[in-house]
Design a protein around this motif. Structure first.
Motif, PDB file in Angstrom:
ATOM      1  N   UNK A 285      29.949  40.098  11.007  1.00 25.01           N
ATOM      2  CA  UNK A 285      30.610  40.955  12.077  1.00 25.01           C
ATOM      3  C   UNK A 285      30.095  42.379  11.654  1.00 25.01           C
ATOM      4  N   UNK A 286      30.180  43.274  12.738  1.00 26.51           N
ATOM      5  CA  UNK A 286      29.609  44.453  12.616  1.00 26.51           C
ATOM      6  C   UNK A 286      30.357  45.155  13.910  1.00 26.51           C
ATOM      7  N   UNK A 287      30.230  46.656  13.562  1.00 23.64           N
ATOM      8  CA  UNK A 287      30.581  47.450  14.833  1.00 23.64           C
ATOM      9  C   UNK A 287      29.695  48.364  15.100  1.00 23.64           C
ATOM     10  N   UNK A 288      29.428  49.174  16.187  1.00 22.91           N
ATOM     11  CA  UNK A 288      28.698  50.498  16.429  1.00 22.91           C
ATOM     12  C   UNK A 288      29.327  51.627  16.058  1.00 22.91           C
ATOM     13  N   UNK A 289      28.521  52.718  15.537  1.00 19.36           N
ATOM     14  CA  UNK A 289      28.822  53.921  15.281  1.00 19.36           C
ATOM     15  C   UNK A 289      29.978  54.612  15.942  1.00 19.36           C
ATOM     16  N   UNK A 290      29.933  54.503  17.409  1.00 18.78           N
ATOM     17  CA  UNK A 290      30.827  54.988  18.299  1.00 18.78           C
ATOM     18  C   UNK A 290      32.267  54.268  18.029  1.00 18.78           C
ATOM     19  N   UNK A 291      32.022  53.088  17.431  1.00 22.23           N
ATOM     20  CA  UNK A 291      33.411  52.187  17.334  1.00 22.23           C
ATOM     21  C   UNK A 291      34.054  51.669  18.547  1.00 22.23           C
ATOM     22  N   UNK A 292      33.138  51.460  19.587  1.00 22.16           N
ATOM     23  CA  UNK A 292      33.682  50.867  20.724  1.00 22.16           C
ATOM     24  C   UNK A 292      33.262  49.299  20.977  1.00 22.16           C
TER      25      UNK A 292
ATOM     26  N   UNK B 271      35.302  31.753  21.952  1.00 21.64           N
ATOM     27  CA  UNK B 271      35.635  32.929  20.925  1.00 21.64           C
ATOM     28  C   UNK B 271      36.028  34.025  21.439  1.00 21.64           C
ATOM     29  N   UNK B 272      37.189  34.434  20.958  1.00 17.92           N
ATOM     30  CA  UNK B 272      37.918  35.591  21.557  1.00 17.92           C
ATOM     31  C   UNK B 272      37.942  37.056  20.316  1.00 17.92           C
ATOM     32  N   UNK B 273      37.770  37.996  20.932  1.00 23.15           N
ATOM     33  CA  UNK B 273      37.744  39.149  20.156  1.00 23.15           C
ATOM     34  C   UNK B 273      39.240  39.559  20.394  1.00 23.15           C
ATOM     35  N   UNK B 274      39.609  40.310  19.344  1.00 23.23           N
ATOM     36  CA  UNK B 274      40.875  41.014  19.449  1.00 23.23           C
ATOM     37  C   UNK B 274      41.072  42.156  18.583  1.00 23.23           C
ATOM     38  N   UNK B 275      41.911  43.044  18.836  1.00 26.79           N
ATOM     39  CA  UNK B 275      41.996  44.563  18.254  1.00 26.79           C
ATOM     40  C   UNK B 275      43.547  44.605  17.706  1.00 26.79           C
ATOM     41  N   UNK B 276      43.619  45.103  16.430  1.00 29.73           N
ATOM     42  CA  UNK B 276      44.982  45.493  16.085  1.00 29.73           C
ATOM     43  C   UNK B 276      45.163  46.992  16.200  1.00 29.73           C
ATOM     44  N   UNK B 277      46.127  47.302  16.740  1.00 23.88           N
ATOM     45  CA  UNK B 277      46.495  48.750  17.172  1.00 23.88           C
ATOM     46  C   UNK B 277      47.319  49.457  16.058  1.00 23.88           C
ATOM     47  N   UNK B 278      47.822  48.882  14.844  1.00 20.85           N
ATOM     48  CA  UNK B 278      48.429  49.595  14.094  1.00 20.85           C
ATOM     49  C   UNK B 278      48.129  49.180  12.719  1.00 20.85           C
ATOM     50  N   UNK B 279      48.227  49.972  11.764  1.00 19.65           N
ATOM     51  CA  UNK B 279      47.444  49.901  10.547  1.00 19.65           C
ATOM     52  C   UNK B 279      48.291  48.924   9.440  1.00 19.65           C
TER      53      UNK B 279
ATOM     54  N   UNK C  66      41.729  29.641  15.847  1.00 18.34           N
ATOM     55  CA  UNK C  66      41.699  29.922  14.363  1.00 18.34           C
ATOM     56  C   UNK C  66      40.877  31.279  13.930  1.00 18.34           C
ATOM     57  N   UNK C  67      41.266  31.920  12.906  1.00 19.08           N
ATOM     58  CA  UNK C  67      40.617  33.135  12.514  1.00 19.08           C
ATOM     59  C   UNK C  67      39.022  32.862  11.997  1.00 19.08           C
ATOM     60  N   UNK C  68      38.006  33.655  12.339  1.00 16.23           N
ATOM     61  CA  UNK C  68      36.722  33.485  11.891  1.00 16.23           C
ATOM     62  C   UNK C  68      36.277  34.721  10.951  1.00 16.23           C
ATOM     63  N   UNK C  69      36.700  35.976  11.619  1.00 14.85           N
ATOM     64  CA  UNK C  69      35.907  37.090  10.878  1.00 14.85           C
ATOM     65  C   UNK C  69      36.835  38.356  11.241  1.00 14.85           C
ATOM     66  N   UNK C  70      36.723  39.262  10.612  1.00 14.93           N
ATOM     67  CA  UNK C  70      37.350  40.529  11.094  1.00 14.93           C
ATOM     68  C   UNK C  70      36.591  41.525  10.331  1.00 14.93           C
ATOM     69  N   UNK C  71      36.842  42.966  10.850  1.00 14.33           N
ATOM     70  CA  UNK C  71      36.311  44.218  10.400  1.00 14.33           C
ATOM     71  C   UNK C  71      37.280  45.338  10.427  1.00 14.33           C
ATOM     72  N   UNK C  72      37.641  46.079   9.540  1.00 15.26           N
ATOM     73  CA  UNK C  72      38.424  47.098   9.713  1.00 15.26           C
ATOM     74  C   UNK C  72      37.622  48.510  10.498  1.00 15.26           C
ATOM     75  N   UNK C  73      38.491  48.862  11.216  1.00 17.70           N
ATOM     76  CA  UNK C  73      37.636  49.913  12.136  1.00 17.70           C
ATOM     77  C   UNK C  73      37.754  51.478  11.287  1.00 17.70           C
TER      78      UNK C  73
END
Length: 125
Positions: A70-77, A94-102, A46-53
């Motif tokens: 949820x947060x990300x570092x300034x380098x976006x890595x 808990x799994x993290x995942x990435x979207x590679x398309x907008x 199930x979905x927990x949270x997400x952040x726009x890169x």
């Protein structure tokens, strides 16, 4: 190709906190969002949270709103999931995942292209 590695899981008592990290390598310039999902034994992921890169907008499931951040570092890595006021029902992998398309639905599991291996979070009562 993108590789994701989660860390920070563990065992914590109810009411405690944990911070998960998701570090990515590879084609990082083509990311659009990072999401966190979880899967408890015998249940669907199930979905927990997400952040726009791109603009940093955040999204939360109702069950974790006001407890998780949820947060990300300034380098976006690297993405982070700060989990406070943990409950036994938060126990899951808990799994993290990435979207590679907008412009894709950010709460939908199948809209993510790359996944980490998962990290176990166990909350005892």
């Amino acid at each position: 190709q993108v590789q994701l590695v989660e860390s920070g899981g563990g065992l914590v008592q109810a009411g405690g906190s944990l911070r998960l990290s998701c570090t990515a390598s590879g084609r990082t310039f083509s990311w659009y969002a990072m999401g966190w999902f979880r899967q408890a034994p015998g249940k669907v992921r199930e979905f927990v949270t997400a952040i726009s890169w791109t603009d940093g907008s955040t999204y939360y499931a109702d069950s974790v709103k006001d407890r998780f951040t949820i947060s990300r570092n300034n380098a976006k890595t690297t993405g982070y999931l700060q989990m406070n006021s943990l409950k036994p029902e938060d126990t899951a992998v808990y799994y993290c995942a990435i979207q590679s398309k907008p412009w894709r639905p950010i709460r939908t599991l199948n809209e993510y292209d790359y996944w980490g291996q998962g990290t176990q979070v166990t909350v005892s009562s």
